[in-house]
Scaffold this motif. Sequence first.
Motif, PDB file in Angstrom:
ATOM      1  N   LYS A   8       0.792  -1.160  -0.041  1.00 29.63           N
ATOM      2  CA  LYS A   8       0.076   0.132   0.004  1.00 29.63           C
ATOM      3  C   LYS A   8       0.748   1.248   0.164  1.00 29.63           C
ATOM      4  O   LYS A   8       0.675   1.966  -0.811  1.00 29.63           O
ATOM      5  CB  LYS A   8      -1.002  -0.001   1.319  1.00 29.63           C
ATOM      6  N   VAL A   9       1.816   1.315   0.962  1.00 33.41           N
ATOM      7  CA  VAL A   9       2.628   2.484   0.918  1.00 33.41           C
ATOM      8  C   VAL A   9       3.573   2.876  -0.190  1.00 33.41           C
ATOM      9  O   VAL A   9       3.599   3.729  -0.791  1.00 33.41           O
ATOM     10  CB  VAL A   9       3.293   2.510   2.409  1.00 33.41           C
ATOM     11  N   LEU A  10       4.388   1.900  -0.411  1.00 40.06           N
ATOM     12  CA  LEU A  10       5.578   2.006  -1.440  1.00 40.06           C
ATOM     13  C   LEU A  10       4.892   1.816  -2.842  1.00 40.06           C
ATOM     14  O   LEU A  10       5.240   2.553  -3.959  1.00 40.06           O
ATOM     15  CB  LEU A  10       6.456   0.705  -1.354  1.00 40.06           C
ATOM     16  N   GLY A  11       3.606   1.006  -3.019  1.00 38.37           N
ATOM     17  CA  GLY A  11       3.116   0.970  -4.375  1.00 38.37           C
ATOM     18  C   GLY A  11       2.371   2.052  -4.445  1.00 38.37           C
ATOM     19  O   GLY A  11       2.638   2.688  -5.696  1.00 38.37           O
ATOM     20  N   VAL A  12       1.677   2.999  -3.664  1.00 39.37           N
ATOM     21  CA  VAL A  12       0.852   4.140  -4.152  1.00 39.37           C
ATOM     22  C   VAL A  12       1.943   4.870  -4.356  1.00 39.37           C
ATOM     23  O   VAL A  12       1.607   5.905  -5.383  1.00 39.37           O
ATOM     24  CB  VAL A  12      -0.069   4.401  -2.850  1.00 39.37           C
ATOM     25  N   THR A  13       2.990   5.294  -3.502  1.00 38.66           N
ATOM     26  CA  THR A  13       3.812   6.324  -3.764  1.00 38.66           C
ATOM     27  C   THR A  13       4.661   6.485  -5.046  1.00 38.66           C
ATOM     28  O   THR A  13       4.833   7.154  -5.847  1.00 38.66           O
ATOM     29  CB  THR A  13       4.970   6.229  -2.491  1.00 38.66           C
TER      30      THR A  13
END
Length: 349
Positions: free
Chosen positions: A113-118
């Motif tokens: 979620k964090v690295l993917g969205v960013t």
Amino acid sequence: MRLVPEQHRPAIYVPQKVLLISVLSVPILAFFPVLEITLYIAPRLGFFEALQIVLLTYTIGTAWDATLFISLILLFVITRTQQTKLLSFVGMMLTILLMLALAWSSHAAAMDKVLGVTSDMIHLIAMSVWVGILLVVGYFATNTQNWIAFLNWFTYTAIGCVATLAISGFLLMDILVDGYINAWMVDYGQGMLLKHLLVVPILLFAGASSLIARFKLSRNTDFNPLPWMRLEGLLLGVLLIVTGAFTQQPPPGHNVTTEALSPIFKWFHPDVVVEAGSSIGFVVNIQSVLFLFGSLLSIIALVGSFFLKKLPPAVSFIIGCIVVLCIYFLLMTTSVIRPPGFMGGGMGH
């Protein structure tokens, strides 16, 4: 582009209907993945109940809700009669929020979620800045005044965007793909490979158009840089179409079998049998040698075409497509499937 001072860019006129169609197309086209999931679960629940569940509980549905809401606000902003710097800035921020909504519903976000969205959002922003400026200036500039002043900042902007795309792209591949080369066996990997190969002529076009424009305009010739920029934008448009097509496919899993092979990969390897744990290696054969020479000659021809005065830019575009095909055929004809546990030191590992 409205935020860029007029002395640092050519005059630009984008018809209002183009802006309206662009904004309206975002929620309409973004709805197709929502519709696909809805139709998948509709036989059990009914269409409208399935649609309600997708829009309210699925990530792709809630992301579309946000996309529709932001698009309506953006539509209101661009229809204002007097376009001020403030409205332009608000429009840019709303566009970035649309990218956030798209990144939120991406494959990468589902896996991290964090690295993917960013990573996905940074990738989208960098691509949009680079391609957006090319398309707007290439197709909507009304003159070529201030072109050197425009290149002075856009060249560095494009370089920064390409570097950002490379870094964010590697992060996305690390999240989505378990082995870049082995991913060529499936549709997702084939699309990703074609996307990366298209970057080769695009970068050559970008460098050549910048250098040629600087050289000729500095000597006060009647050189028109817009056709070169339009063709570069067209190549980037093809790249975006390829990206849009393969990102709708599921990323490859850890173990690919014969049933999951891409039809294109099967065409190059019709009798191949793939088991869980198989990988791609490389061999040298007569076909690969021929395509290697073809790739080198087409790259030389592409570079040479930039310096032939009477050669239309469209010819360079065609040669650029040949460059992509030659390198692609080179890679496909040199690749072979290695069985699980193969320890021959092949490049596929």
